[in-house]
Design an enzyme around this catalytic site. Structure first.
Site, PDB file in Angstrom:
ATOM      1  N   ARG A 125     -13.385  -9.238   1.369  1.00  0.00           N
ATOM      2  CA  ARG A 125     -11.980  -8.929   1.089  1.00  0.00           C
ATOM      3  C   ARG A 125     -11.125 -10.190   1.243  1.00  0.00           C
ATOM      4  O   ARG A 125     -10.230 -10.462   0.441  1.00  0.00           O
ATOM      5  CB  ARG A 125     -11.471  -7.834   2.045  1.00  0.00           C
ATOM      6  CG  ARG A 125     -12.111  -6.461   1.870  1.00  0.00           C
ATOM      7  CD  ARG A 125     -11.813  -5.855   0.499  1.00  0.00           C
ATOM      8  NE  ARG A 125     -10.389  -5.750   0.252  1.00  0.00           N
ATOM      9  CZ  ARG A 125      -9.615  -4.747   0.675  1.00  0.00           C
ATOM     10  NH1 ARG A 125     -10.134  -3.767   1.398  1.00  0.00           N
ATOM     11  NH2 ARG A 125      -8.326  -4.719   0.375  1.00  0.00           N
ATOM     12  N   ASP A 176     -17.587   6.848  -0.494  1.00  0.00           N
ATOM     13  CA  ASP A 176     -16.291   6.736   0.164  1.00  0.00           C
ATOM     14  C   ASP A 176     -16.014   8.069   0.846  1.00  0.00           C
ATOM     15  O   ASP A 176     -16.730   9.057   0.630  1.00  0.00           O
ATOM     16  CB  ASP A 176     -15.208   6.396  -0.871  1.00  0.00           C
ATOM     17  CG  ASP A 176     -13.878   5.992  -0.248  1.00  0.00           C
ATOM     18  OD1 ASP A 176     -13.808   5.842   0.983  1.00  0.00           O
ATOM     19  OD2 ASP A 176     -12.905   5.829  -1.009  1.00  0.00           O
ATOM     20  N   CYS A 221     -16.422   1.316   1.268  1.00  0.00           N
ATOM     21  CA  CYS A 221     -15.215   0.482   1.407  1.00  0.00           C
ATOM     22  C   CYS A 221     -14.632   0.520   2.815  1.00  0.00           C
ATOM     23  O   CYS A 221     -13.797  -0.331   3.148  1.00  0.00           O
ATOM     24  CB  CYS A 221     -14.166   0.905   0.384  1.00  0.00           C
ATOM     25  SG  CYS A 221     -13.772   2.662   0.420  1.00  0.00           S
ATOM     26  N   GLN A 231     -10.028  -3.989  -3.556  1.00  0.00           N
ATOM     27  CA  GLN A 231     -11.326  -3.573  -3.032  1.00  0.00           C
ATOM     28  C   GLN A 231     -12.413  -3.838  -4.070  1.00  0.00           C
ATOM     29  O   GLN A 231     -13.493  -4.337  -3.746  1.00  0.00           O
ATOM     30  CB  GLN A 231     -11.298  -2.092  -2.672  1.00  0.00           C
ATOM     31  CG  GLN A 231     -12.617  -1.549  -2.139  1.00  0.00           C
ATOM     32  CD  GLN A 231     -12.975  -2.104  -0.779  1.00  0.00           C
ATOM     33  OE1 GLN A 231     -12.177  -2.023   0.141  1.00  0.00           O
ATOM     34  NE2 GLN A 231     -14.174  -2.654  -0.638  1.00  0.00           N
ATOM     35  N   ARG A 250       0.874  -1.180   0.000  1.00  0.00           N
ATOM     36  CA  ARG A 250       0.000   0.000   0.000  1.00  0.00           C
ATOM     37  C   ARG A 250       0.902   1.218   0.000  1.00  0.00           C
ATOM     38  O   ARG A 250       1.755   1.370   0.887  1.00  0.00           O
ATOM     39  CB  ARG A 250      -0.907  -0.008   1.229  1.00  0.00           C
ATOM     40  CG  ARG A 250      -1.660   1.283   1.460  1.00  0.00           C
ATOM     41  CD  ARG A 250      -2.730   1.140   2.526  1.00  0.00           C
ATOM     42  NE  ARG A 250      -3.828   0.320   2.044  1.00  0.00           N
ATOM     43  CZ  ARG A 250      -5.044   0.297   2.596  1.00  0.00           C
ATOM     44  NH1 ARG A 250      -5.315   1.033   3.660  1.00  0.00           N
ATOM     45  NH2 ARG A 250      -5.983  -0.476   2.101  1.00  0.00           N
ATOM     46  N   HIS A 265      -7.536   0.993  -6.370  1.00  0.00           N
ATOM     47  CA  HIS A 265      -7.644   0.047  -5.247  1.00  0.00           C
ATOM     48  C   HIS A 265      -8.295  -1.219  -5.805  1.00  0.00           C
ATOM     49  O   HIS A 265      -9.452  -1.539  -5.493  1.00  0.00           O
ATOM     50  CB  HIS A 265      -8.479   0.651  -4.133  1.00  0.00           C
ATOM     51  CG  HIS A 265      -8.340  -0.039  -2.809  1.00  0.00           C
ATOM     52  ND1 HIS A 265      -7.584  -1.174  -2.630  1.00  0.00           N
ATOM     53  CD2 HIS A 265      -8.879   0.236  -1.584  1.00  0.00           C
ATOM     54  CE1 HIS A 265      -7.655  -1.562  -1.371  1.00  0.00           C
ATOM     55  NE2 HIS A 265      -8.422  -0.726  -0.716  1.00  0.00           N
TER      56      HIS A 265
END
Length: 308
Positions: free
Chosen positions: A294, A226, A266, A134, A104, A131
Site C-alpha cells: 500500500r 474480503d 485486503c 487497494q 474515505r 477502492h
C-alpha cells in the site's frame, strides 16, 4: 490540469501500468534508504476519513511525508462533511489552503461532489463503489510474483463489493483472467461488470461471474476474499454470515486450488468467518505483502499525479 483518482477508470491502461512500475521502483529504493523527499516538497495534502482506517491512513501519511510533503489529518468529528457544513464548502476551503485531498467516504457521490468543487486532486481512499488504491497495491503484489506477466487468474470469493469492483476493472486493464464467485444476489455491480467486459475486448482479459466457489478456487492462482459485511453494513452481518457460510476460504476448499496458489485479503479480516486463521497464517498467504505494498503503490500514484 488537475487529475483526480476516484476510480480505476480515471487513469488509462498505460498510466495505471506506469503508476505500478513507479511503486515498484519506490519499493526498491525504499529498501536502499532512498525516499525522494523533493517530489512533494512544500505540498500539503489533507486526509478526511469518514470511516475507520489503519493501512490506508497510515500508508498515505507515511508516503506523503517520505516524499517531502505534509499530511494534514482532519478528524471526521471536527469536519463532518455534509453535516456541520456542505461538502462543497469544506472542499473549497481546503482548495485554497492545500494541494490535494485523500478521502474515505461512505458514498461515492461525495467524492464526485468534492472533485466538482476543487482545482486540486481528489484521491479515493475507499468509497462504497470502489477502492482503487487497494487494487494498485494488490496488482503490485501479484506482478512482483509473476515477474510482471499477466498470465494468471485472480479469483475473488465473496461479496461483489468495492474491492471486487476495482480488482475487476484493473484486471480488464492488465489482460488477466478474473473470476468472481459468491452467492446469488450479491454479484458485482452490473455497470462495473459491463465496463470491465468492454475494456476486455481490447486487452483480451477474461471476466467471469459464477456462484460456484469450487470452480473459482480450482482455476485461480491468486485467491482473494474480503469481509462479508463491509463498513456501513454492520446491521446485515448476522444474516450475511448465513448467506456466505459456504464461501469461506479454509483448508478444505483450498485442497482444490492449483499448486503454488496464493491467498489474498485486503484486511482487516474477520478470522474464521470469510477466511480461517489457519489459512491467513499459512505459507500461501500474502496478505501482509499486500499491506506493505500500500505504501509503495500510493507513492507511485502521488508521484504520477503531482508530476503532471
Amino acid at each position: 490540469m488537475k487529475r483526480d483518482y476516484l476510480s480505476i477508470l480515471d487513469l488509462s491502461i498505460d498510466e495505471t501500468k506506469e503508476v505500478i512500475k513507479l511503486g515498484y521502483e519506490f519499493k526498491r529504493n525504499f529498501r536502499r534508504g532512498l525516499y525522494f523527499e523533493n517530489l512533494l516538497r512544500n505540498k500539503t495534502i489533507a486526509l478526511i476519513f469518514e470511516k475507520p482506517s489503519l493501512r490506508t491512513i497510515a500508508t498515505f501519511q507515511i508516503a506523503i511525508t517520505q516524499l517531502g510533503g505534509y499530511a494534514l489529518y482532519l478528524e471526521h468529528q471536527s469536519v463532518r462533511m455534509g453535516q456541520r457544513e456542505p461538502v462543497k464548502d469544506v472542499v473549497r476551503n481546503l482548495d485554497r489552503w492545500t494541494n490535494g485531498i485523500v478521502s474515505r467516504v461512505y458514498f461515492h457521490s461525495t467524492l464526485i461532489e468534492m472533485a466538482k468543487w476543487t482545482k486540486i486532486p481528489i484521491i479515493n481512499a475507499l468509497s462504497d463503489l470502489e477502492h482503487p488504491c487497494q487494487a494498485l497495491a494488490d496488482f503490485l503484489t501479484i506482478l512482483e510474483i509473476t515477474n510482471f506477466s499477466n498470465d494468471f487468474t485472480l479469483g475473488f470469493i465473496g461479496d461483489g463489493n468495492n474491492v471486487c469492483h476495482s480488482l475487476m476493472l484493473i484486471s480488464s486493464y492488465f489482460g488477466n483472467r478474473f473470476i468472481w464467485a459468491g452467492p446469488k444476489g450479491y454479484e458485482p455491480n452490473k455497470e462495473i461488470v459491463n465496463k470491465a467486459l468492454e475494456i476486455s475486448k481490447k486487452t483480451s482479459a477474461k471476466i467471469e461471474i459464477t456462484n460456484d466457489i469450487n470452480y473459482a478456487v480450482r482455476n485461480s492462482n491468486f485467491i482473494y476474499t474480503d469481509v462479508w459485511a463491509s463498513m456501513g453494513q454492520e446491521s446485515e452481518a448476522e444474516e450475511r454470515k448465513k448467506i456466505f457460510k459456504n464461501y469461506q476460504l479454509n483448508s478444505e476448499i483450498l485442497k482444490f486450488a492449483p499448486k503454488d496458489y496464493k491467498v489474498m485479503h485486503c484486511l482487516p479480516a474477520h478470522r474464521d468467518e470469510e477466511i480461517t486463521d489457519e489459512v491467513i497464517e499459512s505459507e500461501n498467504s500474502i496478505v501482509f505483502e499486500q499491506a506493505e505494498n500500500r505504501l509503495h503503490a500510493q507513492k507511485g500514484l502521488l508521484a504520477f499525479l503531482y508530476s503532471k
